[in-house]
Scaffold this motif. Structure first.
Motif, short mmCIF file in Angstrom:
data_model
loop_
_atom_site.label_atom_id
_atom_site.label_comp_id
_atom_site.label_asym_id
_atom_site.label_seq_id
_atom_site.Cartn_x
_atom_site.Cartn_y
_atom_site.Cartn_z
N LEU A 48 -0.48 6.98 -12.37
CA LEU A 48 -1.86 6.74 -13.02
C LEU A 48 -2.50 8.10 -13.42
CD1 LEU A 48 -4.46 4.97 -14.02
CD2 LEU A 48 -5.35 5.28 -11.81
N LEU A 49 -2.30 9.09 -12.15
CA LEU A 49 -2.99 10.58 -12.21
C LEU A 49 -2.24 11.29 -13.18
CD1 LEU A 49 -3.79 10.95 -8.38
CD2 LEU A 49 -5.38 10.32 -10.40
N ARG A 84 -4.95 0.53 -14.64
CA ARG A 84 -6.17 0.61 -13.73
C ARG A 84 -6.41 -0.59 -13.32
NH1 ARG A 84 -9.47 4.77 -12.77
NH2 ARG A 84 -9.16 5.94 -14.38
N HIS A 143 0.87 -1.00 -0.03
CA HIS A 143 -0.03 -0.10 -0.03
C HIS A 143 0.77 1.21 -0.05
CE1 HIS A 143 -1.98 3.13 2.20
NE2 HIS A 143 -2.98 3.03 1.45
N THR A 150 -11.44 7.31 -4.17
CA THR A 150 -10.15 6.35 -4.30
C THR A 150 -9.22 7.19 -5.14
OG1 THR A 150 -11.62 4.47 -4.11
CG2 THR A 150 -9.32 4.04 -4.90
N LYS A 151 -8.05 7.22 -4.74
CA LYS A 151 -6.90 7.90 -5.66
C LYS A 151 -6.95 7.66 -7.17
CE LYS A 151 -3.78 8.94 -1.82
NZ LYS A 151 -2.24 8.76 -1.38
N ALA A 152 -7.07 6.56 -7.52
CA ALA A 152 -7.06 6.03 -8.78
C ALA A 152 -8.13 6.52 -9.51
CB ALA A 152 -7.07 4.45 -8.84
N GLN A 185 1.06 3.06 -4.27
CA GLN A 185 0.93 4.68 -4.04
C GLN A 185 1.58 5.37 -5.32
OE1 GLN A 185 -0.53 7.28 -2.05
NE2 GLN A 185 0.20 5.88 -0.49
N LEU A 238 -9.74 9.59 -8.87
CA LEU A 238 -9.27 11.11 -8.68
C LEU A 238 -9.10 11.75 -9.98
CD1 LEU A 238 -9.38 13.14 -5.97
CD2 LEU A 238 -6.73 13.18 -6.52
N LEU A 253 -3.73 -1.87 -10.98
CA LEU A 253 -3.88 -1.61 -9.68
C LEU A 253 -5.01 -2.34 -8.93
CD1 LEU A 253 -3.75 2.46 -9.95
CD2 LEU A 253 -2.74 0.88 -8.02
N VAL A 301 -0.57 4.85 -8.40
CA VAL A 301 -1.49 5.70 -8.51
C VAL A 301 -1.35 7.00 -8.84
CG1 VAL A 301 -2.91 6.92 -6.99
CG2 VAL A 301 -3.26 4.65 -6.64
N ARG A 335 -4.79 -4.27 -5.48
CA ARG A 335 -5.78 -4.24 -4.52
C ARG A 335 -6.28 -5.55 -3.97
NH1 ARG A 335 -7.37 0.89 -6.17
NH2 ARG A 335 -9.10 0.00 -7.37
N SER A 391 -7.73 7.95 -0.35
CA SER A 391 -7.03 6.83 0.14
C SER A 391 -6.53 5.90 -1.43
CB SER A 391 -7.81 6.06 0.97
OG SER A 391 -6.75 4.81 1.08
N THR A 392 -5.75 5.27 -1.26
CA THR A 392 -5.10 4.18 -2.37
C THR A 392 -6.16 3.22 -2.36
OG1 THR A 392 -3.05 4.72 -1.50
CG2 THR A 392 -3.22 3.15 -3.28
N ARG A 393 -6.59 2.92 -0.96
CA ARG A 393 -7.66 1.56 -0.79
C ARG A 393 -8.95 2.06 -1.24
NH1 ARG A 393 -4.84 1.44 4.49
NH2 ARG A 393 -3.32 -0.47 4.09
N ASP A 394 -9.81 1.14 -1.17
CA ASP A 394 -11.19 1.23 -1.69
C ASP A 394 -12.00 1.68 -0.38
OD1 ASP A 394 -11.21 0.83 -4.14
OD2 ASP A 394 -11.89 -1.34 -4.15
N ARG A 446 -5.67 -6.97 -0.44
CA ARG A 446 -6.69 -7.26 0.60
C ARG A 446 -6.66 -8.90 0.82
NH1 ARG A 446 -11.00 -5.38 -3.04
NH2 ARG A 446 -10.58 -3.45 -2.73
#
Lengths: 591, 118
Positions: free
Chosen positions: A422-423, A452, A411, B103-105, A416, B107, A455, A419, A459, B82-85, A463
């Protein structure tokens, strides 16, 4: 001492009182002596009783000086008591007649010595050896002082034993009186009583039990000696008369004392016979957990403990396998290590008063040796099982905390970074569109879509390693979140408050695995998860309406879950058939 | 008058991107903070209208910061990221005083604008 010698000694011990009795009774029957029967009894009974009791004690315990000491006291009483009466005794008269004069004085001195011997006996009972140097010194001093104190004035006054035919003459010449005898007896009695009462107060339960017959038998003697001076003050009339009769019969009470000693000895024999009972119990089959109570009963020490040496672990443990440290040697507890000291089997820990009966302890221990070996194996198994359980719990906990760490690292690191990437790509795409560069924008779109997906997979992986929501919100929200992502309908029923994290984790993975299996294999339409908490257990039930076929023996999934639940002290139960689908029940203990 | 935004996240790269995304849709980013403690200080100093708040911070978590912010007078609007859901956090997202979660993805200028203005 050989058997022949012992037999000879026993004969002598029996013949002497018989001779004395014969002499005494001759005088009683002869018309020239006018003596009441009670006095003859006074003279004969206590000494004979001590001699006979001593003989029995001596034959039972040949190596214990107690028996011989009692025989000596018996002789002393037989010879000495008549001398105390102030007149000449029949025995002394007879001896004077046969061997010449002076015997009254000799017998008189012996009459003092038996009291010292009695003090000696009281102090060494039941072991036969002095417990302290003070006791030994005191008795030694009295053995010396009493005859010297009695005989030296006689030498000074008469230069020889010749001529002192009557005890009264001796009394007058030496300035003594019969009261002196009373003082010596009183002194021995008070000293002996004081020391023995002190020992009684300090003794443990087993020691007290062995002393109690002697203590009881001392009571009438105390009564007879103590208040005779106080009598006129405290009582008169019929009570006083009764009391005087009681005091007059006081030598007779000495009969009670050897009986007390003998009972104490025979009770120890009874203890040995209880080892016999123990052996009978053993032959009937004694379970390891019955061993400690049986030994405690046999040795009459309720505080007795049996502890087992565990060679593989290197410590002593109780029956449950819990480590036990042996008490220090000088404490109130005594220890007997059984078996080879370098590689013991077990140890008995008991009240230190039982040290007096080492033979009894060793005999009982030898009798239970075989059961001890079995019990030790059982204890060792329990201790090892305990160790394994603890290490399994530690392993699961270590694995879980490792999964948590990996999840957090994913995470904080990869997720990080990706993400952020991606942005940036999205910003680049916006700029490309603004610059009217649709080709670049299309390429970027493809990259964005792959990223995506990556990612999303990351995740899911994170999880699966350790769901954040479990720590954040607890078991029920975590399962609800699981249910929301499930492709078939999952109904979550019941409530469960927060419980220990390790328990939540165990139950979570049971439910997660059960749902995954149901989705993959059951071909069912819906899954039901039910959570409950009742009487110290947290339970989950996961059931589906599928075709069944879950088998613990096939596939490692269920076995792994079963291990995980067992590691926190819980149970897992799976039922699976074609009619009712698969249902899985897990429960973990929670306070 | 454009709405004033404070961005709270311990990753500098994300703060820069978030600033660009926010400015693109017309917000005025007045400050940034990397820790919960800084976030509370900056909020008091700058009095922003909106706080974009990461849940995973090195000192306190975003829920605690959101609760603290919702109790000040003239409280700012708080959006959690957050990076998480959201499903990784459960009910705490709705109980901490924040108006929403991204979720950051996910954003983007559009999602931000939709959450804040829609």
């Amino acid at each position: 001492m050989t058997a022949v010698q012992r037999r000879a000694f026993q004969t002598i011990v029996l013949v002497v009182p018989a001779l004395v009795a014969f002499v005494e009774l001759q005088h009683f029957w002869l018309p020239t002596f006018d003596r009441p029967a009670i006095i003859a009894l006074d003279d004969l009974l206590p000494g004979s009783a001590f001699a006979v009791a001593g003989l029995i004690a001596w034959s039972r315990r040949p190596r214990n000086p107690v028996g011989v000491l009692m025989i000596c006291i018996g002789f002393g009483l037989l010879i000495g008591i008549p001398g105390l009466r102030g007149g000449s005794s029949p025995l002394a008269d007879t001896l004077d007649l046969v061997f010449g004069g002076g015997w009254t004085l000799v017998l008189f001195v012996i009459g003092f010595l038996w009291a010292v011997a009695l003090l000696h006996l009281l102090l060494v009972f039941p072991g036969g050896l002095f417990v302290s140097r003070l006791d030994r010194a005191l008795v030694g001093l009295l053995y010396l002082a009493v005859p010297l104190g009695g005989l030296i004035p006689a030498f000074v006054t008469f230069n020889s034993f010749q001529g002192t035919t009557g005890i009264d003459a001796y009394y007058n010449a030496a300035g003594l009186s019969a009261a002196t005898a009373f003082v010596v007896y009183g002194l021995c009695l008070v000293l002996g009583s004081g020391l023995i009462i002190r020992r009684w107060v300090l003794a443990g339960p087993a020691r007290r039990r062995s002393m109690s017959p002697v203590m009881w038998s001392l009571i009438p003697i105390w009564l007879a000696f103590m208040p005779s001076q106080l009598l006129p003050i405290v009582a008169n009339g019929p009570i006083a008369t009764l009391w005087q009769q009681f005091v007059a019969a006081s030598p007779l009470f000495l009969v009670v004392l050897p009986a007390g000693f003998l009972i104490a000895m025979l009770r120890s024999d009874y203890a040995m016979s209880s080892v016999g009972d123990l052996v009978v119990k053993l032959s009937a089959g004694l379970l390891p957990e019955q061993l400690q109570p049986a030994l405690a009963k046999t040795l009459r020490d309720p505080s007795l403990e049996v502890v087992y040496w565990l060679p593989t672990l290197g410590w002593f443990a109780d029956l449950d396998g819990k480590p036990v440290s042996l008490p220090a040697a000088d404490s109130l507890r005594a220890v007997t290590v059984l078996g080879d000291p370098a590689n013991p089997v077990a140890a008995l820990v008991y009240d230190s008063s039982l040290r007096q009966e080492a033979h009894l302890v060793n005999t009982a221990a030898a009798a239970v040796r075989l059961v001890l070996e079995n019990a030790r194996l059982q204890v060792q198994l329990r201790a090892q099982l305990d160790e394994v359980q603890q290490s399994r719990a530690r392993l699961v906990e270590a694995a879980d905390s490792e999964r948590r760490r990996v999840e957090r690292d994913l995470h904080d690191g990869a997720q990080q970074q990706l993400v952020t990437l991606l942005l940036s790509l999205q910003l680049a795409k916006t700029e490309a569109l603004q610059r009217s560069d649709p080709n670049t924008a299309l390429m970027l779109d493809g990259s964005i879509e792959s990223l995506r997906q990556a990612l999303g997979e990351l995740r899911t992986l994170a999880r699966g390693l350790h769901p954040t929501i479990l720590a954040e919100a607890g078991l029920v929200p975590a399962i609800r979140s699981l249910a929301e992502r499930c492709p078939i309908r999952v109904e979550v029923i019941g409530e469960l408050d927060r419980i220990e994290p390790r328990l939540e984790t165990a139950l979570y993975f049971v439910v997660a695995e059960a749902i995954t299996n149901a989705v993959k294999h059951s071909r069912g339409q819906r899954i039901c998860v039910e959570l409950r908490r009742r009487s110290g257990w947290a339970t989950v039930d996961v059931s589906d309406d599928g075709v069944g076929g879950a088998d613990r023996s096939r596939g490692s999934g269920l076995v792994g879950l079963s291990d995980r639940v067992a590691a926190v002290g819980g149970r897992l139960n799976v039922q699976s058939n074609q009619l009712h689908g698969t249902s899985l029940h897990a429960e973990v203990p929670c306070a | 008058v454009p709405e004033r935004v404070l961005i709270v996240d311990d990753h500098k790269g994300f703060r820069q991107l978030a600033r660009r995304l926010a400015e693109e849709v017309g917000f005025d980013v007045v400050g940034e903070a990397a820790t919960a403690a800084d976030a509370l200080l900056e909020e008091r100093r700058l009095r922003p209208d909106i706080v974009l708040l990461d849940i995973q911070l090195p000192d306190l978590d975003g829920f605690a910061v959101a609760s603290a912010l919702s109790s000040v007078s003239a409280a700012p609007i708080v959006v959690l990221v957050s990076t998480r859901d959201a499903s990784d956090y459960g009910p705490r997202i709705h109980r901490c005083g924040a108006i929403g979660f991204i979720t950051k993805a996910e954003l983007s200028s559009a999602s931000l604008a939709a959450l804040l203005r829609g």
